[in-house]
Structure formats: C-alpha cells, structure tokens
Design a protein around this motif. Structure first.
Motif, PDB file in Angstrom:
ATOM      1  N   THR A   1       9.977   7.768   1.685  1.00  0.00           N
ATOM      2  CA  THR A   1       8.700   7.147   2.055  1.00  0.00           C
ATOM      3  C   THR A   1       8.018   7.687   3.249  1.00  0.00           C
ATOM      4  O   THR A   1       8.532   8.189   4.202  1.00  0.00           O
TER       5      THR A   1
ATOM      6  N   VAL B   1      15.094   5.941   2.688  1.00  0.00           N
ATOM      7  CA  VAL B   1      14.426   5.944   1.335  1.00  0.00           C
ATOM      8  C   VAL B   1      13.162   6.982   1.585  1.00  0.00           C
ATOM      9  O   VAL B   1      12.644   6.977   2.903  1.00  0.00           O
TER      10      VAL B   1
ATOM     11  N   ASP C   1      -3.785  -7.440   8.736  1.00  0.00           N
ATOM     12  CA  ASP C   1      -2.792  -7.050   9.716  1.00  0.00           C
ATOM     13  C   ASP C   1      -1.864  -8.442   9.968  1.00  0.00           C
ATOM     14  O   ASP C   1      -1.952  -9.460  10.324  1.00  0.00           O
TER      15      ASP C   1
ATOM     16  N   TYR D   1      15.189  -1.038  16.483  1.00  0.00           N
ATOM     17  CA  TYR D   1      14.788  -1.264  15.002  1.00  0.00           C
ATOM     18  C   TYR D   1      16.039  -1.856  14.065  1.00  0.00           C
ATOM     19  O   TYR D   1      15.884  -2.710  13.374  1.00  0.00           O
TER      20      TYR D   1
ATOM     21  N   ARG E   1      -2.892  -3.355   4.965  1.00  0.00           N
ATOM     22  CA  ARG E   1      -4.060  -3.205   5.859  1.00  0.00           C
ATOM     23  C   ARG E   1      -4.986  -1.990   5.179  1.00  0.00           C
ATOM     24  O   ARG E   1      -6.397  -1.944   5.535  1.00  0.00           O
ATOM     25  N   ASN E   2      -4.654  -1.166   4.458  1.00  0.00           N
ATOM     26  CA  ASN E   2      -5.042   0.065   4.039  1.00  0.00           C
ATOM     27  C   ASN E   2      -5.803  -0.317   2.645  1.00  0.00           C
ATOM     28  O   ASN E   2      -5.263  -0.270   1.546  1.00  0.00           O
TER      29      ASN E   2
ATOM     30  N   SER F   1       0.849  -1.315  -0.022  1.00  0.00           N
ATOM     31  CA  SER F   1       0.011  -0.186  -0.177  1.00  0.00           C
ATOM     32  C   SER F   1       0.742   1.211   0.141  1.00  0.00           C
ATOM     33  O   SER F   1       0.365   2.409  -0.177  1.00  0.00           O
ATOM     34  N   SER F   2       1.995   0.955   0.136  1.00  0.00           N
ATOM     35  CA  SER F   2       3.064   2.326   0.392  1.00  0.00           C
ATOM     36  C   SER F   2       4.346   2.114   0.030  1.00  0.00           C
ATOM     37  O   SER F   2       4.711   1.085   0.158  1.00  0.00           O
TER      38      SER F   2
HETATM   39  N1  LIG Z   1      12.159   4.527   4.433  1.00  0.00           N
HETATM   40  C1  LIG Z   1      13.471   4.116   4.622  1.00  0.00           C
HETATM   41  O1  LIG Z   1      14.213   4.944   5.013  1.00  0.00           O
HETATM   42  C2  LIG Z   1      13.602   2.526   4.833  1.00  0.00           C
HETATM   43  C3  LIG Z   1      15.160   2.255   4.946  1.00  0.00           C
HETATM   44  C4  LIG Z   1      15.520   0.842   5.033  1.00  0.00           C
HETATM   45  C5  LIG Z   1      14.500   0.040   4.907  1.00  0.00           C
HETATM   46  N2  LIG Z   1      13.194   0.199   5.064  1.00  0.00           N
HETATM   47  C6  LIG Z   1      12.361  -0.814   5.231  1.00  0.00           C
HETATM   48  O2  LIG Z   1      11.662  -0.879   4.139  1.00  0.00           O
HETATM   49  C7  LIG Z   1      10.276  -1.763   4.243  1.00  0.00           C
HETATM   50  C8  LIG Z   1       9.424  -0.763   3.556  1.00  0.00           C
HETATM   51  O3  LIG Z   1       9.148   0.693   4.283  1.00  0.00           O
HETATM   52  P1  LIG Z   1       8.691   1.848   3.473  1.00  0.00           P
HETATM   53  O4  LIG Z   1       9.919   2.954   3.745  1.00  0.00           O
HETATM   54  O5  LIG Z   1       8.080   1.564   2.158  1.00  0.00           O
HETATM   55  O6  LIG Z   1       7.662   2.332   4.516  1.00  0.00           O
HETATM   56  P2  LIG Z   1       5.930   2.676   4.353  1.00  0.00           P
HETATM   57  O7  LIG Z   1       5.834   3.396   3.233  1.00  0.00           O
HETATM   58  O8  LIG Z   1       5.640   3.265   5.747  1.00  0.00           O
HETATM   59  O9  LIG Z   1       5.321   1.204   4.163  1.00  0.00           O
HETATM   60  C9  LIG Z   1       5.332   0.422   5.175  1.00  0.00           C
HETATM   61  C10 LIG Z   1       4.070  -0.811   4.729  1.00  0.00           C
HETATM   62  O10 LIG Z   1       4.219  -1.692   5.572  1.00  0.00           O
HETATM   63  C11 LIG Z   1       2.662  -2.159   5.695  1.00  0.00           C
HETATM   64  N3  LIG Z   1       2.379  -2.260   6.984  1.00  0.00           N
HETATM   65  C12 LIG Z   1       2.610  -1.885   8.288  1.00  0.00           C
HETATM   66  N4  LIG Z   1       2.247  -2.386   9.492  1.00  0.00           N
HETATM   67  C13 LIG Z   1       1.782  -3.666   8.986  1.00  0.00           C
HETATM   68  C14 LIG Z   1       0.724  -4.482   9.386  1.00  0.00           C
HETATM   69  N5  LIG Z   1       0.620  -4.444  10.730  1.00  0.00           N
HETATM   70  N6  LIG Z   1       0.182  -5.358   8.613  1.00  0.00           N
HETATM   71  C15 LIG Z   1       0.227  -5.424   7.272  1.00  0.00           C
HETATM   72  N7  LIG Z   1       1.001  -4.304   6.767  1.00  0.00           N
HETATM   73  C16 LIG Z   1       1.855  -3.529   7.308  1.00  0.00           C
HETATM   74  C17 LIG Z   1       2.117  -0.878   5.411  1.00  0.00           C
HETATM   75  O11 LIG Z   1       0.556  -1.027   4.950  1.00  0.00           O
HETATM   76  P3  LIG Z   1      -0.620  -0.775   5.816  1.00  0.00           P
HETATM   77  O12 LIG Z   1      -0.486   0.495   6.437  1.00  0.00           O
HETATM   78  O13 LIG Z   1      -1.655  -0.591   4.399  1.00  0.00           O
HETATM   79  O14 LIG Z   1      -0.903  -2.026   6.445  1.00  0.00           O
HETATM   80  C18 LIG Z   1       2.917  -0.170   4.457  1.00  0.00           C
HETATM   81  O15 LIG Z   1       2.493  -0.715   3.015  1.00  0.00           O
HETATM   82  C19 LIG Z   1      10.132  -1.609   5.784  1.00  0.00           C
HETATM   83  O16 LIG Z   1      10.517  -3.028   6.154  1.00  0.00           O
HETATM   84  C20 LIG Z   1      11.394  -0.666   6.465  1.00  0.00           C
HETATM   85  O17 LIG Z   1      11.765  -1.229   7.758  1.00  0.00           O
HETATM   86  C21 LIG Z   1      12.822   1.576   4.851  1.00  0.00           C
END
Ligand SMILES: NC(=O)c1ccc[n+]([C@@H]2O[C@H](COP(=O)([O-])OP(=O)(O)OC[C@H]3O[C@@H](n4cnc5c(N)ncnc54)[C@H](OP(=O)(O)O)[C@@H]3O)[C@@H](O)[C@H]2O)c1
Length: 242
Positions: free
Chosen positions: A183, A181, A58, A148, A36-37, A10-11
């Motif tokens: 996001t 990243v 979830d 984390y 979830r969204n 979703s994101s």
């Molecule tokens: N952004 C960064 O700087 C960065 C750097 C390194 C690694 N990461 C990793 O990259 C991955 C993706 O992160 P992102 O940056 O794309 O963040 P994001 O845009 O916040 O996306 C997080 C995703 O996780 C889903 N999610 C969260 N809680 C959930 C739950 N209980 N059940 C099902 N889905 C759930 C959310 O979907 P819903 O809300 O629809 O449930 C959303 O689609 C994560 O594992 C993060 O740790 C991020």
C-alpha cells in the motif's frame, strides 16, 4: 439505520475493507467512509453499491472528532461494524526523529483510534464488530521501527482487553496483525530510508487479502487476525524471542 464505519477508507487496507463490507453485508443501510482525502473518497463512494456517507476529517484534530460525535448524536446510527484502518508508520531512529512527526504518529495510531472507539461504542449493540488494525510489528523490537511498533503494541493490547470487557455486551473485537502489505503506507514510512528492503517486498500481501481475512476472522469472533500462516508463525516466535 445499520451502518458500517471505516477509517482510512481513502487508501490501502481501509479502501479494500470498504469495498468488501459493501459487497458482503447486504443488511447495512449505509457505509460511512472516513479520511482526509476528499477526492479519493469520492471515487470510492461511486464504487459502493450501498448508500454511503463521506466523512472528511483529520482524526488527529479534536474539533473534527467533536464534530463527528455531533453527527452520531444527531443521526443515532446502529453501528454494526467499526473498521479502524487509519494509521501511519515512521521508519527512523528515535534519537533522529522530529518530535512533531513522532507526536503525530502517536496521536493517529493510538489516541485517535481510542477516541473513535469511545465515541462509537454507545451506538453499538449485540452482534456488532470492532476491527482494529494493529500490525505484526506489535510483536517485534527492531531498531529504527521502535516507536511505530510501540503504537501497534498499544493497539493490540488495548484491543485484546476491550474484547474481554465487551464480551458481556456481545460486541466482538478483533485485532488485525498483518505483515508487510503493498500500500502507499511505505511511501510515508520510508521517507528517511532508501525504500523497502527486498525481504519485505518478497512477503508483501495485497491489501485486499488482508481486508478480506480480517472481515472473515471478525465474523468468526477471532481475537487476532493474521493475514497469512507465515505471519502468524513469525509473530508467535517474535513474541517469545525478540
Ligand atoms: N502497509 C503495511 O505494510 C501495513 C502492515 C501492518 C499494518 N499496517 C497498518 O494498516 C493500516 C492501514 O495502512 P495502509 O497500509 O492501508 O496505509 P495507507 O494506504 O497509507 O492508508 C492510510 C490511511 O490512513 C488515513 N489517514 C492517515 N492520516 C490520517 C488522519 N490524520 N486522519 C484521518 N485519516 C488519516 C489515510 O487517509 P487520508 O490520507 O485520506 O487521510 C489513509 O486512508 C495502518 O494502521 C497501518 O499502520 C500497514
């Protein structure tokens, strides 16, 4: 039925991965998008060219996980790609952390990812790919980011050993270790801080670049995917000196 399955669709990185997988792999019958969204998944669904299935769940809820396992048992898909992006961060000192919030992060980043891998594996055959999003944070030990980082060290370690275990089955496993990243991740992770520090903003990559690089690296059967050479170098030094 050949399917690709994307959590966190979703994101952010997961959403971009869904779009890229949809664009790149014409032999797929369906793309399954999980989150979830519902509203955001419906918008994504309309952008996909493949037939797709929206799975609202979830990942930290064991009933949802059981129901999903039931769907797999019923449909018996051939899972060609499992892209696990769902995850969250929490930038806060451990002694100030709310235990429920800490537990939730552990459950999502570690337990849910492990369960999902376990549930999907019986439906994967030779040539399939598992892509697990860890983080360059897996290599660092920074105050206020310890828990984390530890969850991501778990993902990295688990993914590397899983890769060895699945080699004989010719299922290829890649851990993804991006730097910062751009996001919505930070809206949540920085809720107890004054926001993202300028240095991080300076080196932030786009989720699209990270997703494309991860999918390409998985195609080349790489063990770890770094989004940029800088992050690869920083991770190397962090591993030895931090
Ligand atoms: N952004 C960064 O700087 C960065 C750097 C390194 C690694 N990461 C990793 O990259 C991955 C993706 O992160 P992102 O940056 O794309 O963040 P994001 O845009 O916040 O996306 C997080 C995703 O996780 C889903 N999610 C969260 N809680 C959930 C739950 N209980 N059940 C099902 N889905 C759930 C959310 O979907 P819903 O809300 O629809 O449930 C959303 O689609 C994560 O594992 C993060 O740790 C991020």
């Amino acid at each position: 039925m050949n399917v690709a399955l994307i959590t966190g669709a979703s994101s952010g990185i997961g959403l971009e991965a869904a779009l890229e997988i949809d664009h790149r792999f014409t032999s797929l019958d369906e793309v399954w998008i999980i989150g979830r969204n519902e509203e955001k998944l419906r918008i994504l669904s309309k952008r996909l060219r493949h037939n797709n299935r929206i799975i609202i769940m979830d990942l930290t809820d064991s009933d949802d996980m059981d129901a999903f396992e039931g769907v797999l048992k019923e449909l018996k898909p051939n899972i060609r790609m499992l892209f696990q992006s769902a995850g969250e961060g929490l930038h806060q000192r451990f002694d100030e952390m709310n235990r429920a919030e800490a537990k939730n992060m552990l459950r999502l980043n570690c337990e849910a990812l492990t369960n999902m891998t376990s549930i999907c594996l019986p439906y994967m055959k030779a040539g399939s790919r598992i892509i697990q999003i860890a983080s360059s944070a897996a290599y660092v030990h920074i105050p206020s980011f310890g828990l984390y980082s530890a969850t991501k060290a778990f993902v990295l370690s688990f993914t590397k050993s899983l890769r060895k275990e699945l080699k004989k089955r010719k299922i290829y496993v890649t851990a993804v270790c991006p730097g910062p990243v751009d996001t919505p991740f930070f809206e949540k992770s920085e809720r107890y801080t004054n926001g993202v520090i300028p240095l991080k903003k300076l080196i932030m990559n786009s989720p699209r670049n990270v997703a494309i690089k991860a999918i390409c690296d998985a195609g080349f059967k790489r063990k770890v995917s770094y989004d940029t050479p800088l992050i690869a170098i920083l991770s190397f030094f962090a591993k030895w000196f931090m």
